[in-house]
Scaffold this active site. Structure first.
Site, short mmCIF file in Angstrom:
data_model
loop_
_atom_site.label_atom_id
_atom_site.label_comp_id
_atom_site.label_asym_id
_atom_site.label_seq_id
_atom_site.Cartn_x
_atom_site.Cartn_y
_atom_site.Cartn_z
N SER A 252 23.82 8.84 -47.70
CA SER A 252 24.74 9.21 -46.63
C SER A 252 25.76 8.11 -46.40
O SER A 252 25.41 6.93 -46.34
CB SER A 252 23.97 9.46 -45.33
OG SER A 252 24.85 9.58 -44.23
N LYS A 253 27.01 8.50 -46.24
CA LYS A 253 28.05 7.50 -45.99
C LYS A 253 27.95 6.90 -44.58
O LYS A 253 28.61 5.92 -44.28
CB LYS A 253 29.44 8.11 -46.21
CG LYS A 253 29.73 9.34 -45.37
CD LYS A 253 31.00 10.01 -45.88
CE LYS A 253 31.25 11.34 -45.19
NZ LYS A 253 32.37 12.07 -45.77
#
Length: 519
Positions: A252-253
């Site tokens: 996940s960014k």
């Protein structure tokens, strides 16, 4: 004809996982002589980030993932922005209503929530009662007289199964009873993602929907929409997600802080930040994040190295081949070799792929990549002249495998800094020039030798140094370290004789004089 599509949402910057999906779609289309379509899923106007669209398009182009139809290209099936296709979706909703596969629902949010809570209290699966369903004009009028507004819901089957033959996961079964009556049109008339995707895939003649496995659960409602409208359905292939380093959790960014506890991730970010600081790049965690593809472009990664690495996140040709050119990936790619298991993103391994591709790069291209970094740092002018280009190539050759990414050329700024602006490391000056009692005298004598040298090549300078050491009856360490600090300002660097030759006699003498003046 095989036609695949990638439909990113401009709600954030281009994620590594999204790039991997786009790459697999593109490789599959190219492998089979088909077409790859780019479509922008911007139906959620409240979450769209206008600044994110340009990096998505430029990031795909930088990686070499080109599209046959879509933004900046056009095509016969456009427009390719879902926000411009509302009329198609409204017509589809009306058709579903007409055929009895959808209905107008006048329930309030609170009434739906009450039904959900009652199901929980009674320990049963929640199934909407359809109490506020309106299927006739009279029913609609009665609800609207109460001041209610309608959404449009799918009238999902409540028995039986959907059996799907997924090209990666094989036979997948879904119980219709577990599906809710999903909303496809809001009260304001705007339509939702699932309807838009199905309508657009049909309109754009998409033959294969290749996407991340997180969309597998969306497939039943989308198949129901398509079949209810009489569409010929595409084939589905759901890819394993890209996982966090050493984990089975989706990358996940938004979890950069967590990832920085990983030593390899932290080293990669530190490396990138050093380059960003040198070129004056103002960064934020949203933009300068190693889960975002633009991070790699900004510090000088090779697009082919990233493509090579991402292709192996969930796909392999065999158990030994890792190094691929893009043409080889196109030749060999197939969905039957895509794994079902999540593929872990490994920053260290990505850097290894980058290093391998970088070292194999022709010097001219490596120089062409490095020069813009020197220009952005204000070290050389634009355009670079032939003499500057020659110096860049000389530095890159001497640096060898120390240049991991193009931005690493900035570690050798001393070769492009004006003599009177050279910054001296105070610790190095103290240790190598001030402390040793013989340093100033030896450096003064060596300067005279360098001034009288017949030639200024690495080979001749090495010979001169050996002769000087022998004549002065000293160890090499007594002069070489002082010389390095004097001409580069640093205690470590490239080979000493290559350094002197690249700088040239005039600059070397000027810098020695300046260093002697310091002490």
């Amino acid at each position: 004809m095989i036609r695949t599509r990638f439909a990113p949402s401009p709600t954030g910057y281009l994620h590594i996982g999204g790039v991997r999906t786009a790459l697999f779609c593109w490789l599959f289309a190219r492998r089979h002589g088909g077409q790859f379509i780019l479509r922008i899923d911007d139906t959620d106007q409240q979450r769209n980030v206008q600044e994110a669209l340009a990096p998505i398009l430029s990031g795909l182009k930088w990686l070499g993932i080109d599209w046959d139809e879509g933004p900046d290209v056009g095509g016969p099936k456009g427009p390719y922005y879902q926000s411009k296709r509302a009329g198609f979706y409204t017509a589809a909703v009306e058709e579903l209503l007409k055929r009895g596969f959808a209905y107008r629902d006048y329930a309030t949010t609170e009434e739906i929530q009450d039904e959900r809570e009652a199901a929980v209290a009674e320990k049963r699966d929640y199934v909407y009662s359809r109490r506020w369903m309106a299927e006739t004009p009279e029913q609609q009028a009665a609800f609207e007289a109460e001041g209610r507004q309608a959404v449009v819901r799918l009238k999902m089957p409540r028995e039986g199964q959907l059996v799907l033959d997924d090209l990666i996961r094989g036979r997948v079964e879904f119980d219709w009873a577990r599906e809710q009556d999903h909303v496809i049109q809001r009260a304001d008339g705007s339509c939702l993602y699932h309807l838009a995707n199905v309508v657009d895939d049909r309109a754009m003649e998409i033959s294969h929907v290749i996407r991340a496995e997180e969309h597998l659960s969306n497939t039943p409602r989308q198949v129901f929409i398509g079949q209810s409208l009489g569409y010929e359905m595409p084939q589905y292939a759901h890819l394993p997600f890209v996982a966090e380093p050493g984990s089975k959790t989706k990358l996940s960014k938004r979890k950069l802080t967590k990832y920085l506890k990983n030593r390899d991730f932290a080293a990669l970010v530190e490396h990138g930040q050093r380059i960003a600081d040198a070129i004056g790049l103002e960064t934020s965690p949203e933009e300068f994040n190693p889960v975002i593809v633009d991070f790699y472009r900004q510090i000088g990664f090779l697009p082919e190295a990233i493509v090579n690495y991402l292709a192996l996140l969930g796909w392999s040709l065999d158990d030994r081949t890792e190094h691929f050119q893009v043409s080889e990936l196109i030749e060999h790619f197939s969905l039957d070799r895509v794994t079902k298991a999540a593929a872990s993103f490994d920053p260290k391994k990505l850097e290894a792929f980058q290093d391998r591709h970088m070292q194999a790069l022709p010097l001219a291209r490596k120089s062409a990549m490095a020069i813009p970094f020197l220009q952005r740092a204000g070290l050389i002018a634009a355009p670079a002249g032939a003499d500057v280009e020659a110096r860049v190539e000389a530095v890159l050759t001497a640096a060898g495998d120390r240049i991991k990414v193009a931005g690493d050329v900035l570690d050798f700024a001393e070769f492009f800094t004006p003599d009177d602006e050279l910054v001296y490391d105070e610790n190095a000056v103290e240790k190598r020039l001030r402390k040793p009692p013989e340093a100033v005298e030896l450096l003064t004598k060596l300067r005279a030798r360098l001034a009288d040298a017949d030639t200024f090549t690495p080979e001749s300078l090495e010979g001169l140094m050996h002769a000087f050491i022998e004549q002065e009856q000293i160890q090499v360490g007594q002069i070489i370290h002082a010389l390095r600090v004097a001409v580069t300002g640093k205690g470590v660097g490239l080979g000493m004789f290559e350094t002197l030759a690249i700088l040239g006699r005039e600059h070397v003498l000027t810098r020695i004089d300046r260093a002697l003046a310091l002490v």
